[in-house]
Design a protein around this motif. Structure first.
Motif, PDB file in Angstrom:
ATOM      1  N   GLU A  73       1.898   6.644  -6.832  1.00  0.00           N
ATOM      2  CA  GLU A  73       0.873   7.640  -7.160  1.00  0.00           C
ATOM      3  C   GLU A  73       1.425   9.055  -7.002  1.00  0.00           C
ATOM      4  OE1 GLU A  73      -2.540   9.497  -8.369  1.00  0.00           O
ATOM      5  OE2 GLU A  73      -1.890   7.433  -8.664  1.00  0.00           O
ATOM      6  N   SER A  74       2.190   9.278  -5.948  1.00  0.00           N
ATOM      7  CA  SER A  74       2.807  10.582  -5.743  1.00  0.00           C
ATOM      8  C   SER A  74       3.773  10.908  -6.885  1.00  0.00           C
ATOM      9  CB  SER A  74       3.554  10.603  -4.406  1.00  0.00           C
ATOM     10  OG  SER A  74       4.280  11.793  -4.262  1.00  0.00           O
ATOM     11  N   LEU A  75       4.564   9.928  -7.294  1.00  0.00           N
ATOM     12  CA  LEU A  75       5.483  10.137  -8.415  1.00  0.00           C
ATOM     13  C   LEU A  75       4.722  10.402  -9.709  1.00  0.00           C
ATOM     14  CD1 LEU A  75       8.135   7.390  -7.622  1.00  0.00           C
ATOM     15  CD2 LEU A  75       8.465   9.870  -7.519  1.00  0.00           C
ATOM     16  N   ARG A  76       3.616   9.686  -9.921  1.00  0.00           N
ATOM     17  CA  ARG A  76       2.796   9.911 -11.115  1.00  0.00           C
ATOM     18  C   ARG A  76       2.310  11.360 -11.182  1.00  0.00           C
ATOM     19  NH1 ARG A  76      -2.096  10.459 -12.804  1.00  0.00           N
ATOM     20  NH2 ARG A  76      -3.051  10.251 -10.775  1.00  0.00           N
ATOM     21  N   ARG A  77       1.828  11.858 -10.030  1.00  0.00           N
ATOM     22  CA  ARG A  77       1.346  13.247  -9.990  1.00  0.00           C
ATOM     23  C   ARG A  77       2.498  14.223 -10.260  1.00  0.00           C
ATOM     24  NH1 ARG A  77      -1.543  11.273  -5.539  1.00  0.00           N
ATOM     25  NH2 ARG A  77      -0.088  12.260  -4.109  1.00  0.00           N
ATOM     26  N   GLN A  78       3.662  13.923  -9.723  1.00  0.00           N
ATOM     27  CA  GLN A  78       4.809  14.796  -9.960  1.00  0.00           C
ATOM     28  C   GLN A  78       5.194  14.819 -11.439  1.00  0.00           C
ATOM     29  OE1 GLN A  78       8.075  14.518  -7.028  1.00  0.00           O
ATOM     30  NE2 GLN A  78       6.655  13.241  -5.836  1.00  0.00           N
ATOM     31  N   VAL A  79       5.119  13.659 -12.097  1.00  0.00           N
ATOM     32  CA  VAL A  79       5.395  13.612 -13.537  1.00  0.00           C
ATOM     33  C   VAL A  79       4.388  14.483 -14.277  1.00  0.00           C
ATOM     34  CG1 VAL A  79       5.371  12.135 -15.592  1.00  0.00           C
ATOM     35  CG2 VAL A  79       6.532  11.349 -13.511  1.00  0.00           C
ATOM     36  N   GLU A  80       3.108  14.341 -13.919  1.00  0.00           N
ATOM     37  CA  GLU A  80       2.065  15.136 -14.574  1.00  0.00           C
ATOM     38  C   GLU A  80       2.287  16.633 -14.402  1.00  0.00           C
ATOM     39  OE1 GLU A  80      -1.519  13.634 -12.826  1.00  0.00           O
ATOM     40  OE2 GLU A  80      -1.724  12.037 -14.312  1.00  0.00           O
ATOM     41  N   PHE A  81       2.810  17.032 -13.246  1.00  0.00           N
ATOM     42  CA  PHE A  81       3.033  18.450 -12.968  1.00  0.00           C
ATOM     43  C   PHE A  81       4.390  18.943 -13.464  1.00  0.00           C
ATOM     44  CE2 PHE A  81      -0.144  17.734  -9.441  1.00  0.00           C
ATOM     45  CZ  PHE A  81      -1.154  18.421 -10.081  1.00  0.00           C
ATOM     46  N   GLY A  82       5.159  18.066 -14.108  1.00  0.00           N
ATOM     47  CA  GLY A  82       6.422  18.494 -14.717  1.00  0.00           C
ATOM     48  C   GLY A  82       7.593  18.604 -13.772  1.00  0.00           C
ATOM     49  N   VAL A  83       7.487  18.012 -12.601  1.00  0.00           N
ATOM     50  CA  VAL A  83       8.557  18.121 -11.604  1.00  0.00           C
ATOM     51  C   VAL A  83       9.882  17.574 -12.135  1.00  0.00           C
ATOM     52  CG1 VAL A  83       9.300  17.304  -9.334  1.00  0.00           C
ATOM     53  CG2 VAL A  83       6.957  18.100  -9.656  1.00  0.00           C
ATOM     54  N   THR A 102       0.838  -1.208   0.000  1.00  0.00           N
ATOM     55  CA  THR A 102       0.000   0.000   0.000  1.00  0.00           C
ATOM     56  C   THR A 102       0.869   1.253   0.000  1.00  0.00           C
ATOM     57  OG1 THR A 102      -1.801  -1.141   1.121  1.00  0.00           O
ATOM     58  CG2 THR A 102      -1.805   1.261   1.232  1.00  0.00           C
ATOM     59  N   HIS A 103       1.878   1.270   0.842  1.00  0.00           N
ATOM     60  CA  HIS A 103       2.789   2.424   0.895  1.00  0.00           C
ATOM     61  C   HIS A 103       3.514   2.590  -0.445  1.00  0.00           C
ATOM     62  CE1 HIS A 103       5.604   5.368   2.488  1.00  0.00           C
ATOM     63  NE2 HIS A 103       6.570   4.657   1.924  1.00  0.00           N
ATOM     64  N   ALA A 104       4.001   1.475  -1.002  1.00  0.00           N
ATOM     65  CA  ALA A 104       4.702   1.542  -2.280  1.00  0.00           C
ATOM     66  C   ALA A 104       3.795   2.103  -3.373  1.00  0.00           C
ATOM     67  CB  ALA A 104       5.236   0.166  -2.667  1.00  0.00           C
ATOM     68  N   LEU A 105       2.533   1.683  -3.374  1.00  0.00           N
ATOM     69  CA  LEU A 105       1.585   2.207  -4.351  1.00  0.00           C
ATOM     70  C   LEU A 105       1.316   3.692  -4.127  1.00  0.00           C
ATOM     71  CD1 LEU A 105      -0.890  -0.793  -4.549  1.00  0.00           C
ATOM     72  CD2 LEU A 105       0.662   0.002  -6.356  1.00  0.00           C
ATOM     73  N   ASP A 106       1.284   4.128  -2.866  1.00  0.00           N
ATOM     74  CA  ASP A 106       1.124   5.554  -2.572  1.00  0.00           C
ATOM     75  C   ASP A 106       2.307   6.351  -3.116  1.00  0.00           C
ATOM     76  OD1 ASP A 106      -1.263   5.032  -1.257  1.00  0.00           O
ATOM     77  OD2 ASP A 106      -0.384   5.138   0.765  1.00  0.00           O
ATOM     78  N   VAL A 107       3.496   5.807  -2.975  1.00  0.00           N
ATOM     79  CA  VAL A 107       4.687   6.466  -3.509  1.00  0.00           C
ATOM     80  C   VAL A 107       4.596   6.566  -5.032  1.00  0.00           C
ATOM     81  CG1 VAL A 107       7.194   6.248  -3.829  1.00  0.00           C
ATOM     82  CG2 VAL A 107       6.190   5.848  -1.582  1.00  0.00           C
TER      83      VAL A 107
END
Length: 86
Positions: free
Chosen positions: A68-78, A61-66
């Motif tokens: 998801e967080s990385l996915r959002r960062q990719v979407e935001f251009g981080v 669950t934690h790994a999947l949360d990480v």
């Protein structure tokens, strides 16, 4: 010696550890490149190793949360070379 609250000192220590870890990763990456390993292979194995360790330490669950967080960062251009605000 500095007289800092424990949480502030812990944050400084964590930041220093992250900086050293980044330096280790950068050195290993450069070594891999100099040995002829493509960046894509280095990236995929780094992510795989990191996810395996996160699952081992904290569970799926934690790994999947990480992830998801990385996915959002990719979407935001981080992670872009020249990030732009969206």
């Amino acid at each position: 010696m500095l007289d800092l609250p424990k949480t502030e000192l812990d944050e400084i220590i964590q930041a220093e550890k992250k900086q050293v870890a980044l330096e280790y990763h950068n050195e290993a990456w450069a070594d891999g490149i100099s040995e002829g390993i493509e960046s894509e292979i280095l990236a995929e194995t780094a992510l795989s190793t990191a996810m395996t360790e996160l699952v081992r330490l904290h569970g799926e669950t934690h790994a999947l949360d990480v992830l998801e967080s990385l996915r959002r960062q990719v979407e935001f251009g981080v992670f872009r070379q020249n990030p732009t605000l969206q």
